[in-house]
Design an enzyme around this catalytic site. Structure first.
Site, mmCIF file in Angstrom:
data_model
loop_
_atom_site.group_PDB
_atom_site.id
_atom_site.type_symbol
_atom_site.label_atom_id
_atom_site.label_comp_id
_atom_site.label_asym_id
_atom_site.label_seq_id
_atom_site.Cartn_x
_atom_site.Cartn_y
_atom_site.Cartn_z
ATOM 1 N N ASP A 36 0.833 -1.206 0.000
ATOM 2 C CA ASP A 36 0.000 0.000 0.000
ATOM 3 C C ASP A 36 0.870 1.260 0.000
ATOM 4 O OD1 ASP A 36 -2.303 1.475 0.031
ATOM 5 O OD2 ASP A 36 -2.700 1.223 2.163
ATOM 6 N N GLY A 37 0.340 2.330 -0.575
ATOM 7 C CA GLY A 37 1.008 3.627 -0.497
ATOM 8 C C GLY A 37 1.670 4.079 -1.797
ATOM 9 N N TRP A 41 3.045 7.905 -2.253
ATOM 10 C CA TRP A 41 4.477 8.053 -2.554
ATOM 11 C C TRP A 41 4.635 8.986 -3.767
ATOM 12 C CZ3 TRP A 41 7.455 7.164 -6.885
ATOM 13 C CH2 TRP A 41 8.838 7.171 -6.688
ATOM 14 N N HIS A 53 3.031 3.349 -8.922
ATOM 15 C CA HIS A 53 2.843 1.921 -9.212
ATOM 16 C C HIS A 53 4.084 1.351 -9.904
ATOM 17 C CE1 HIS A 53 -1.162 2.203 -7.771
ATOM 18 N NE2 HIS A 53 -1.645 2.889 -8.793
ATOM 19 N N TRP A 85 -11.233 -2.484 -8.903
ATOM 20 C CA TRP A 85 -11.857 -2.248 -10.215
ATOM 21 C C TRP A 85 -12.620 -0.927 -10.230
ATOM 22 C CZ3 TRP A 85 -9.969 -4.962 -13.971
ATOM 23 C CH2 TRP A 85 -9.630 -6.297 -13.808
ATOM 24 N N LEU A 147 10.740 -20.795 -4.323
ATOM 25 C CA LEU A 147 9.703 -19.911 -3.766
ATOM 26 C C LEU A 147 8.355 -20.073 -4.481
ATOM 27 C CD1 LEU A 147 9.007 -17.281 -2.054
ATOM 28 C CD2 LEU A 147 9.669 -16.002 -4.103
ATOM 29 N N ARG A 210 -5.475 -2.009 8.605
ATOM 30 C CA ARG A 210 -6.645 -2.790 8.155
ATOM 31 C C ARG A 210 -6.177 -4.015 7.405
ATOM 32 N NH1 ARG A 210 -8.008 2.403 6.395
ATOM 33 N NH2 ARG A 210 -7.158 2.128 4.315
ATOM 34 N N SER A 212 -8.232 -5.075 4.859
ATOM 35 C CA SER A 212 -8.769 -4.776 3.522
ATOM 36 C C SER A 212 -9.171 -6.020 2.728
ATOM 37 C CB SER A 212 -7.751 -3.958 2.718
ATOM 38 O OG SER A 212 -7.525 -2.724 3.337
ATOM 39 N N GLU A 223 0.832 -13.223 12.480
ATOM 40 C CA GLU A 223 1.395 -12.037 13.120
ATOM 41 C C GLU A 223 1.270 -10.897 12.115
ATOM 42 O OE1 GLU A 223 2.669 -11.755 16.214
ATOM 43 O OE2 GLU A 223 2.063 -13.825 16.558
HETATM 44 C C1 FPP Z 1 -1.696 0.198 -3.371
HETATM 45 O O1 FPP Z 1 -1.272 1.532 -3.453
HETATM 46 C C2 FPP Z 1 -1.179 -0.618 -4.446
HETATM 47 C C3 FPP Z 1 -1.929 -1.186 -5.420
HETATM 48 C C4 FPP Z 1 -3.389 -1.012 -5.492
HETATM 49 C C5 FPP Z 1 -1.374 -1.989 -6.494
HETATM 50 C C6 FPP Z 1 -0.072 -2.698 -6.254
HETATM 51 C C7 FPP Z 1 0.625 -2.808 -7.555
HETATM 52 C C8 FPP Z 1 1.975 -2.782 -7.738
HETATM 53 C C9 FPP Z 1 2.922 -2.749 -6.630
HETATM 54 C C10 FPP Z 1 2.578 -2.751 -9.112
HETATM 55 C C11 FPP Z 1 2.524 -3.958 -9.940
HETATM 56 C C12 FPP Z 1 2.348 -5.271 -9.253
HETATM 57 C C13 FPP Z 1 2.930 -6.429 -9.643
HETATM 58 C C14 FPP Z 1 2.643 -7.691 -8.909
HETATM 59 C C15 FPP Z 1 3.871 -6.504 -10.739
HETATM 60 P P1 FPP Z 1 -2.358 2.670 -3.577
HETATM 61 O O2 FPP Z 1 -2.484 3.023 -5.008
HETATM 62 O O3 FPP Z 1 -3.643 2.231 -2.936
HETATM 63 O O4 FPP Z 1 -1.707 3.817 -2.753
HETATM 64 P P2 FPP Z 1 -2.453 4.973 -1.939
HETATM 65 O O5 FPP Z 1 -3.224 4.311 -0.843
HETATM 66 O O6 FPP Z 1 -1.321 5.804 -1.414
HETATM 67 O O7 FPP Z 1 -3.324 5.700 -2.902
#
Ligand code: FPP
Length: 280
Positions: A36-37, A41, A53, A85, A147, A210, A212, A223
């Site tokens: 998340d984040g 960022w 992303h 989505w 893995l 959370r 989520s 944990e």
């Molecule tokens: C949450 O950050 C992250 C996501 C919804 C998507 C995670 C995707 C990636 C890390 C990139 C590609 C993944 C793979 C497996 C190659 P957010 O957008 O909710 O951040 P925010 O809460 O700060 O808005």
């Protein structure tokens, strides 16, 4: 030629860190991460969310490699929730493109390093191109023994529990199963995560507290480690800190601390048997 085997790419410092973490055999067997984040960022740097992303994908690369080098057997990444989505069309497209790019670019390297790729979620909701490459990747790596990397895509914990109940109801109606046979173990065998042990450690980045809708059944005794670090900045150093924190905890599974301390530790034979049993 560039070395593609991750075991040959480690610096001395990295090797020492991994050794320190593996001593004592207390590493989590299954680590699950709520990434998340990415958006925040990017925002903090006046960039588009897509840039967050994209940088987050670099963290995925590093954490997958570090998990393999460390000997974590199962890594599950929450990459796209069913609720995601509902994000703006453009952002969904970026995420799908990144996923496709990750799979295309990394497949050969993942394969050469013994990674078995797995996916959970409503996969037929994914765009055809992503669905196809995902299947190709799972097929190509299905016999690998390193893995086990599970991507949660278009995933929802409630959806999976609901789906399991429907499948069980069908089996009861067809006479394949009687209601008395529906134990916790039997129920879990209907979930998409059957075959994976429950996560020992769940990490969530960006400070949110959370779950989520992530692995709701499976995290009963996990944990939880929450860090303020945003996912694009979560790299192996931060991962190793989470491991250290986890290893310093006492897991009680509902028992008292005194009971846990006097329990006989497992014999070497039991540990070897556990390592061969994916359900242990
Ligand atoms: C949450 O950050 C992250 C996501 C919804 C998507 C995670 C995707 C990636 C890390 C990139 C590609 C993944 C793979 C497996 C190659 P957010 O957008 O909710 O951040 P925010 O809460 O700060 O808005």
């Amino acid at each position: 030629m560039m070395k593609r085997l991750w075991s040959e790419q480690q610096s001395q410092q990295d090797i020492e860190q991994c050794q320190e973490l593996t001593i004592g055999g207390r590493l989590p067997k299954h680590c699950a991460i709520i990434m998340d984040g990415n958006g925040r960022w990017a925002q903090e740097r006046s960039k588009q969310r897509a840039a967050g992303h994209e940088e987050g994908m670099e963290s995925v690369r590093d954490i997958v490699k570090a998990s393999s080098q460390l000997g974590v057997k199962y890594l599950t990444l929450y990459a796209f929730s069913m609720e995601n989505w509902k994000r703006p069309r453009q952002e969904v497209n970026v995420l799908m493109l990144l996923l496709e790019r990750y799979l295309r670019q990394e497949l050969q390297e993942l394969h050469e390093n013994g990674v078995r790729l797995n996916a959970i979620g409503k996969l037929n909701a994914l765009p055809k191109r992503v669905f196809n490459i995902l299947h190709e990747a799972m097929e190509k790596t299905k016999n690998n023994e390193g893995l086990v990397l599970t991507l949660a895509l278009s995933y929802s914990g409630r959806w999976d529990v609901n789906r399991a109940v429907q499948l069980i109801a069908h089996d009861v109606r067809r006479g394949k199963l009687s209601p008395e046979d529906i134990t916790e173990e039997r129920f879990a065998s209907y979930l998409q995560t059957s075959g994976l042990p429950d996560p020992d450690l769940v990490i969530r980045t960006s400070g949110e507290m959370r779950l989520s809708n992530f692995l709701l059944w499976e995290t009963a005794y996990s944990e939880i480690y929450i860090t303020e670090c945003m996912w694009p900045e979560f790299r192996r150093e931060q991962y190793f800190s989470a491991m250290r924190d986890y290893m310093s905890r006492e897991r009680r599974f509902g028992k008292t601390s005194a009971q846990v301390k006097t329990e006989p530790s497992k014999t070497v034979f039991q540990k070897v048997m556990d390592a061969f049993n994916p359900l242990s």
